[in-house]
Write a protein that holds these residues in place. Sequence first.
Motif, mmCIF file in Angstrom:
data_model
loop_
_atom_site.group_PDB
_atom_site.id
_atom_site.type_symbol
_atom_site.label_atom_id
_atom_site.label_comp_id
_atom_site.label_asym_id
_atom_site.label_seq_id
_atom_site.Cartn_x
_atom_site.Cartn_y
_atom_site.Cartn_z
ATOM 1 N N ALA A 72 -4.427 -0.818 0.865
ATOM 2 C CA ALA A 72 -3.624 -0.242 -0.420
ATOM 3 C C ALA A 72 -3.215 -1.172 -1.599
ATOM 4 O O ALA A 72 -2.641 -0.402 -2.318
ATOM 5 N N GLY A 73 -3.444 -2.534 -1.482
ATOM 6 C CA GLY A 73 -3.299 -3.255 -2.400
ATOM 7 C C GLY A 73 -2.137 -3.848 -2.350
ATOM 8 O O GLY A 73 -1.761 -4.762 -3.531
ATOM 9 N N PHE A 74 -1.311 -4.102 -1.259
ATOM 10 C CA PHE A 74 -0.049 -4.823 -1.183
ATOM 11 C C PHE A 74 -0.445 -6.258 -0.766
ATOM 12 O O PHE A 74 -1.307 -6.780 -0.098
ATOM 13 N N ASN A 75 0.356 -7.130 -1.580
ATOM 14 C CA ASN A 75 0.442 -8.610 -1.035
ATOM 15 C C ASN A 75 1.157 -8.665 0.507
ATOM 16 O O ASN A 75 2.193 -8.200 0.562
ATOM 17 N N ILE A 76 0.749 -9.572 1.437
ATOM 18 C CA ILE A 76 1.451 -9.507 2.493
ATOM 19 C C ILE A 76 1.658 -11.088 2.956
ATOM 20 O O ILE A 76 0.675 -11.923 2.827
ATOM 21 N N ALA A 77 2.861 -11.389 3.454
ATOM 22 C CA ALA A 77 3.115 -12.751 4.409
ATOM 23 C C ALA A 77 3.465 -12.221 5.767
ATOM 24 O O ALA A 77 4.412 -11.231 5.939
ATOM 25 N N ILE A 78 3.107 -12.627 6.796
ATOM 26 C CA ILE A 78 3.430 -12.505 8.195
ATOM 27 C C ILE A 78 3.999 -13.575 8.845
ATOM 28 O O ILE A 78 3.819 -14.679 8.423
ATOM 29 N N CYS A 79 4.662 -13.367 9.880
ATOM 30 C CA CYS A 79 4.973 -14.584 10.893
ATOM 31 C C CYS A 79 4.668 -14.074 12.553
ATOM 32 O O CYS A 79 4.397 -12.910 12.617
ATOM 33 N N SER A 80 4.229 -15.057 13.015
ATOM 34 C CA SER A 80 4.103 -14.905 14.564
ATOM 35 C C SER A 80 4.216 -16.417 15.035
ATOM 36 O O SER A 80 4.225 -17.570 14.215
ATOM 37 N N LEU A 127 2.803 3.310 5.543
ATOM 38 C CA LEU A 127 2.388 3.575 4.342
ATOM 39 C C LEU A 127 2.995 4.896 3.363
ATOM 40 O O LEU A 127 3.100 4.825 2.325
ATOM 41 N N CYS A 128 2.822 5.715 4.230
ATOM 42 C CA CYS A 128 3.598 7.263 3.831
ATOM 43 C C CYS A 128 5.140 6.848 3.416
ATOM 44 O O CYS A 128 5.165 7.082 2.172
ATOM 45 N N ALA A 129 5.765 6.148 4.060
ATOM 46 C CA ALA A 129 7.319 5.780 3.749
ATOM 47 C C ALA A 129 7.384 5.034 2.433
ATOM 48 O O ALA A 129 8.192 5.192 1.375
ATOM 49 N N LEU A 130 6.198 4.118 2.340
ATOM 50 C CA LEU A 130 6.246 3.309 0.909
ATOM 51 C C LEU A 130 5.852 3.892 -0.183
ATOM 52 O O LEU A 130 5.906 3.379 -1.215
ATOM 53 N N THR A 131 5.105 5.146 -0.031
ATOM 54 C CA THR A 131 4.547 5.781 -1.127
ATOM 55 C C THR A 131 5.287 7.037 -1.740
ATOM 56 O O THR A 131 4.664 7.982 -2.372
ATOM 57 N N LEU A 132 6.361 7.505 -0.865
ATOM 58 C CA LEU A 132 7.304 8.539 -1.490
ATOM 59 C C LEU A 132 7.831 8.164 -2.905
ATOM 60 O O LEU A 132 7.882 6.934 -3.361
ATOM 61 N N SER A 133 8.170 9.229 -3.659
ATOM 62 C CA SER A 133 8.744 8.987 -4.805
ATOM 63 C C SER A 133 10.054 8.101 -4.795
ATOM 64 O O SER A 133 10.623 7.821 -3.673
ATOM 65 N N ASP A 134 10.549 7.625 -5.901
ATOM 66 C CA ASP A 134 11.714 6.735 -5.941
ATOM 67 C C ASP A 134 12.873 7.477 -5.488
ATOM 68 O O ASP A 134 14.046 6.926 -4.992
ATOM 69 N N SER A 135 12.968 8.880 -5.654
ATOM 70 C CA SER A 135 14.139 9.415 -5.327
ATOM 71 C C SER A 135 14.003 10.135 -3.709
ATOM 72 O O SER A 135 15.059 10.737 -3.385
ATOM 73 N N ALA A 136 13.136 9.627 -3.038
ATOM 74 C CA ALA A 136 13.168 9.996 -1.545
ATOM 75 C C ALA A 136 12.831 8.779 -0.623
ATOM 76 O O ALA A 136 12.382 7.899 -0.921
ATOM 77 N N ALA A 173 -1.731 -3.939 12.561
ATOM 78 C CA ALA A 173 -2.473 -2.425 12.111
ATOM 79 C C ALA A 173 -1.632 -2.230 10.582
ATOM 80 O O ALA A 173 -2.312 -1.794 9.588
ATOM 81 N N ILE A 174 -0.451 -2.427 10.444
ATOM 82 C CA ILE A 174 0.189 -2.252 9.218
ATOM 83 C C ILE A 174 -0.127 -3.331 8.227
ATOM 84 O O ILE A 174 -0.578 -2.627 7.149
ATOM 85 N N ALA A 175 -0.578 -4.478 8.345
ATOM 86 C CA ALA A 175 -0.880 -5.385 7.639
ATOM 87 C C ALA A 175 -2.359 -5.058 7.189
ATOM 88 O O ALA A 175 -2.549 -4.937 5.887
ATOM 89 N N ASP A 204 -1.627 4.835 14.011
ATOM 90 C CA ASP A 204 -0.809 5.919 13.566
ATOM 91 C C ASP A 204 0.537 5.238 12.987
ATOM 92 O O ASP A 204 0.919 5.932 12.186
ATOM 93 N N ILE A 205 1.088 4.387 13.442
ATOM 94 C CA ILE A 205 2.329 3.865 13.106
ATOM 95 C C ILE A 205 2.158 3.292 11.462
ATOM 96 O O ILE A 205 2.990 3.352 10.582
#
Length: 236
Positions: free
Chosen positions: A25-33, A213-222, A17-19, A207-208
């Motif tokens: 949102a435009g991120f590049n992604i590498a996963i493992c399993s 995504l919220c954590a990754l999009t806060l400003s640099d100071s938060a 779900a995160i991937a 939901d997670i």
Amino acid sequence: MHKNVIITGGSKGIGKAIALELAGAGFNIAICSRNGAEGNQLIAELQNINAHGQFKAFVCDVKIKQEVVQFASFVKDFFENKIDVLINNAGTFIPGLITEEEEGNLEKMIETNLYSAYHLTRELIGLMQHQKSGHVINMCSIASEIAYPNGGSYSISKFALLGFSKVLREEMKPYNVKVTSILPGATWSDSWKGVDLPESRLMQAEDIAKIVLCALTLSDSATLEEITVRPQLGDL
Ligand SMILES: NC(=O)c1ccc[n+]([C@@H]2O[C@H](COP(=O)([O-])OP(=O)(O)OC[C@H]3O[C@@H](n4cnc5c(N)ncnc54)[C@H](OP(=O)(O)O)[C@@H]3O)[C@@H](O)[C@H]2O)c1
């Protein structure tokens, strides 16, 4: 430039779900399993979401340090030594009481849920320290803060993962590297298949993903340091 993200255990459940959320949102992604077919199937889905994104799956058992080191080396090559986000998500839940569970359960869960995050972080964090930017997200659990019923060794491993995450947060402050601990309660995934409960009683993996995504999009100071999220009706 788009950010490069690594997700352990990205082929199913919360990791998947995160991937999907981050690909949108435009991120590049590498996963493992461990299951390569499921990993590759996800990569095809991600490519459909963003045809220009860079996506790759790697087969790796995070219980095994040597395989974690190989995964780290693979992602460094794939992303040409620029790693922005590491999500230590892979984990396993074997139910049981400390006093009655099968011999070896503690070791299995400590290796999968804790050592994997410890070793992969140590392999990759140097790049973030050097860049003076980056973000490590550790998928803890409500079992990181309560003695989860019938989850003896699981709770031990998740308490330890939260401890790791808190220490890393302090160590990374001077390097401008963010560290986030997410503590979800019951979230619908394969681990819950077969349980006699409506899916709506649990949270959704999406939901997670939204919290990530919220954590990754806060400003640099938060920095979102720690977040606990539970089903509306509480724990199971
Ligand atoms: N679901 C919940 O209620 C819940 C609540 C709190 C916290 N969490 C945590 O959230 C994380 C994800 O859980 P989930 O419910 O999404 O699990 P899941 O649906 O079982 O998916 C687990 C993912 O991790 C991978 N994985 C498992 N063991 C691995 C290993 N040894 N090496 C490499 N990859 C491995 C799996 O792929 P392969 O099987 O192919 O390896 C899969 O991609 C875990 O850390 C879990 O403890 C879950």
